[in-house]
Motif scaffolding. Structure first.
Motif, PDB file in Angstrom:
ATOM      1  N   ALA A 293     -13.147 -10.866  -3.487  1.00  0.00           N
ATOM      2  CA  ALA A 293     -12.282 -10.363  -1.734  1.00  0.00           C
ATOM      3  C   ALA A 293     -10.978 -10.742  -3.021  1.00  0.00           C
TER       4      ALA A 293
ATOM      5  N   LYS B 299      -4.535 -15.238   2.853  1.00  0.00           N
ATOM      6  CA  LYS B 299      -5.393 -13.550   3.718  1.00  0.00           C
ATOM      7  C   LYS B 299      -5.830 -12.613   2.251  1.00  0.00           C
ATOM      8  N   VAL B 300      -7.043 -11.852   3.234  1.00  0.00           N
ATOM      9  CA  VAL B 300      -7.868 -11.151   2.352  1.00  0.00           C
ATOM     10  C   VAL B 300      -7.021  -9.412   2.118  1.00  0.00           C
ATOM     11  N   VAL B 301      -6.500  -9.247   0.560  1.00  0.00           N
ATOM     12  CA  VAL B 301      -5.598  -8.077   1.432  1.00  0.00           C
ATOM     13  C   VAL B 301      -6.593  -7.108   0.405  1.00  0.00           C
ATOM     14  N   SER B 302      -7.757  -7.563  -0.832  1.00  0.00           N
ATOM     15  CA  SER B 302      -8.371  -6.246  -1.035  1.00  0.00           C
ATOM     16  C   SER B 302      -9.570  -6.731  -1.174  1.00  0.00           C
ATOM     17  N   ILE B 303     -11.005  -5.515  -0.679  1.00  0.00           N
ATOM     18  CA  ILE B 303     -12.301  -6.458  -1.039  1.00  0.00           C
ATOM     19  C   ILE B 303     -12.855  -5.473  -2.344  1.00  0.00           C
TER      20      ILE B 303
ATOM     21  N   SER C 285     -17.516  -8.112   2.101  1.00  0.00           N
ATOM     22  CA  SER C 285     -17.239  -7.883   2.942  1.00  0.00           C
ATOM     23  C   SER C 285     -18.014  -8.002   4.442  1.00  0.00           C
TER      24      SER C 285
ATOM     25  N   GLU D 100      -1.463 -14.250  -5.508  1.00  0.00           N
ATOM     26  CA  GLU D 100      -3.511 -13.241  -4.955  1.00  0.00           C
ATOM     27  C   GLU D 100      -4.519 -14.112  -6.139  1.00  0.00           C
TER      28      GLU D 100
ATOM     29  N   SER E 240       0.502  -1.179   0.013  1.00  0.00           N
ATOM     30  CA  SER E 240       0.370  -0.339  -0.002  1.00  0.00           C
ATOM     31  C   SER E 240       0.356   1.331  -0.100  1.00  0.00           C
TER      32      SER E 240
ATOM     33  N   SER F 209     -13.612  -9.533   5.637  1.00  0.00           N
ATOM     34  CA  SER F 209     -12.703  -8.855   5.941  1.00  0.00           C
ATOM     35  C   SER F 209     -10.965  -8.385   5.620  1.00  0.00           C
ATOM     36  N   ILE F 210     -10.218  -7.451   6.349  1.00  0.00           N
ATOM     37  CA  ILE F 210      -8.985  -7.124   5.124  1.00  0.00           C
ATOM     38  C   ILE F 210      -8.683  -7.401   6.473  1.00  0.00           C
ATOM     39  N   GLY F 211      -7.399  -8.718   5.921  1.00  0.00           N
ATOM     40  CA  GLY F 211      -6.648  -9.413   7.150  1.00  0.00           C
ATOM     41  C   GLY F 211      -6.950 -10.304   7.271  1.00  0.00           C
TER      42      GLY F 211
END
Length: 597
Positions: free
Chosen positions: A342, A333-337, A369, A351, A279, A373-375
């Motif tokens: 996701a 790991k969720v990095v973007s939604i 969402s 990814e 980021s 969730s992110i992370g």
């Protein structure tokens, strides 16, 4: 004894010689003393002849003169430290009075003590208070001035130490004297924290000199620019595309980092820092950090050099299909939604996307969402791999068994279950069978006897109802439910309840173009044809005789349980009637349903 008068070449006793050279202070004092001696001989009563003779007086004068140093204003003289008190240093220069200098002028002599000898500038022999005016700072300035002047005229660098920060720049200790370093001349770029440089020694160029005002202005940037120009010229000859070189991070922005390659800066864009997702550049690099980077592109005309860091690492998508075959369970790991799904990081640089339709078997997910969730660390199944497009499709719901596969076995047709009404539509009501699984009660399956215009006439949202499974379509994920099927069909005994010829009273509920529908009780509706409204008399429209809510006395003409219809005939119109509605009557089209029940 007669007085003797001695004359000089000028004709006046003790007068100074008339040479063209100016007299020093010592010569002036000697001349004044010489003038006093004849007066002592002429006016002996003014002197203590009984105490001192002329020879004794001369001898004492010589002794006194020996205690006075031969000094002049504007000279650098040696002095002895008498004492240090408060913030002052008391100095003895061998004159009739002592002088003082602020202690801060001795900052280069931290071990100063009484008895030490120091050189100072004699500014004035006496001030308004009769004290000697001294300055060590100015003495230091005059001592090194010649060296500073030579360095300035020959454009030679001089070494100095950054002492303290002041408005607009920094004070530099240059050979013991203070010089001014403007903030713009400290470095090639703006220095974020000047305090970190204090106490450091650097080489400076003297860019401005004024002896009268004791003003010295220096620059470090001039030296750095010269060095950079030399390095840049050398680097232009050496630098080539695809080279791997070492550099130092000079500055970090939101879009990347500037790397000093040794005289020339290159841009390491954020997209060329890592195969993975970051980021902000500060997640990977820090100011002052040394890096190995690859030269991606060079544009000397625009003075732009593009650098890459990830290009020195192995390409992560190589052999990704073999590493993540379809059907493999993976964790990430969720990095973007986004609105449509996701993105899951399986490893740095790789990814996969979990589409919103692949998140749950049963839930109607409006936004990802709601589930992730992110992370968050999740488990998924690889659905598709496209190395050329660098895409991996993942599914979350595939980690669990599809409940629609087992539903037909769990709920065979005809199974009676209880559920809660979750939603109403114009064509039916949705009832929750299991969490996330709803079935539909169509409007035609809500009542055996009553024609339902809207589901709200029979059920309300939140009601708990008993229903029967009519059909389960696993492929299209649809379940048909019946509300009326949970009860016995009243038409099986309708003939026994209302045999032909039975007299009864009913209420008009709807006007049709071929007759009227009446409620005869027990949620049973019958139909009165237009021909049976007025005992055979011709009627153009039912609205000419009746209105909704009107009571009628009728006789059963026909009962048909198979087609679920009761045909009635009006025998009388009671006198006691509810008021006619003010709104104009609405006559509905039968659409061929003359047998409406």
């Amino acid at each position: 004894m007669p007085e003797l008068e001695t004359t000089t070449p000028t004709g006046t006793l003790g007068a100074p010689p008339t040479s063209g050279a100016p007299l020093t202070q010592r010569e002036k004092r000697d001349a004044q003393k010489a003038q006093l001696r004849p007066l002592a001989n002429r006016r002996p009563e003014l002197y203590e002849e009984d105490e001192y003779s002329s020879e004794e007086y001369d001898r004492l004068m010589e002794l006194y003169n020996g205690t006075l140093a031969s000094i002049e204003e504007g000279e650098i003289v040696k002095s002895k430290v008498r004492e240090i008190r408060d913030n002052l240093v008391v100095l003895d220069i061998g004159f009739k009075s002592e002088g003082t200098i602020p202690l801060e002028e001795f900052k280069d002599m931290p071990d100063l003590k009484a008895g030490d000898e120091v050189e100072v500038l004699l500014e004035h022999l006496e001030d308004q208070e009769g004290s000697v005016v001294l300055s060590k700072k100015k003495a230091d300035f005059m001592r090194v001035w010649e060296r500073i002047r030579v360095a300035y005229e020959s454009d030679q660098p001089v070494e100095g130490t950054l002492v303290k920060k002041i408005k607009g720049g920094v004070v530099v200790d240059l050979m013991g004297v203070d010089a001014f370093l403007p903030g713009s001349q400290i470095a090639l770029r703006r220095v974020p924290n000047i305090d970190e440089l204090l106490g450091q020694k650097y080489e400076f160029k003297i860019i401005k000199l004024n002896k009268r005002r004791r003003n010295i202005v220096v620059s470090r940037r001039v030296i750095l620019e010269t060095e950079r120009a030399g390095k840049r010229e050398k680097l232009m000859k050496e630098l080539e595309k695809d080279q791997v070189r070492k550099g130092v991070v000079k500055n970090i922005t939101d879009f990347g980092a500037f790397i000093d390659l040794g005289g020339v800066d290159g841009l390491l864009h954020i997209t060329d820092m890592s195969w993975g997702r970051i980021s902000h550049p500060s997640e990977l690099v820090q100011i002052g950090q040394e890096l190995e980077v690859k030269v991606l592109d060079i544009d000397w005309q625009r003075e732009r050099i593009s650098l890459g860091l990830k290009q020195l690492q192995s390409y992560p998508w190589k052999d990704v299909a073999a590493k993540y075959p379809v059907g493999t369970r993976v964790q990430g790991k969720v990095v973007s939604i986004t609105n449509y799904g996701a993105f899951i990081e399986l490893e740095p640089g790789i990814e996969g996307l979990v589409h919103i339709s692949e998140m749950s078997w049963t839930r109607n997910v409006r936004h990802p969402s709601k589930l992730v969730s992110i992370g968050e660390a999740i488990e998924a199944v690889v659905l598709k791999v496209d190395p050329n497009e660098e895409k991996i499709s993942l599914g979350m719901k595939q980690t669990e068994q599809d409940p629609w596969v087992v539903l037909p076995l769990k709920y065979p047709v005809g199974t009676r279950i209880t559920g809660k009404v979750r939603n109403l539509t114009s064509f039916g009501a949705f009832v929750e069978i299991e969490p996330g699984i709803d079935g539909l009660i169509h409007i035609s399956d809500m009542s055996w006897t009553k024609r339902v215009q809207h589901p709200s006439e029979v059920v309300k949202k939140g009601d708990t109802v008993d229903v029967v499974i009519l059909n389960i379509d696993s492929d299209n994920k649809r379940i048909s439910l019946g509300l009326k099927q949970a009860e016995e069909d009243p038409w099986l005994r309708i003939g026994e309840t209302y045999p032909v010829g039975t007299e009864l009273r009913g209420r008009v509920v709807r006007l049709m173009d071929k007759g009227v529908v009446v409620d005869v009780g027990n949620d049973i509706e019958g139909f009165v044809p237009v021909s049976q409204l007025a005992n055979g008399r011709p009627v153009n429209s039912p609205a000419d005789l009746v209105y909704e809510g009107m009571n009628l006395d009728m006789r059963v003409l026909e009962v048909d349980p198979i087609h679920r219809r009761i045909v009635l005939s009006v025998t009388d119109i009671p006198a006691d009637q509810p008021p006619r509605p003010e709104a104009p009557p609405v006559v509905h089209s039968s659409d061929g349903d003359a047998e409406l029940a």
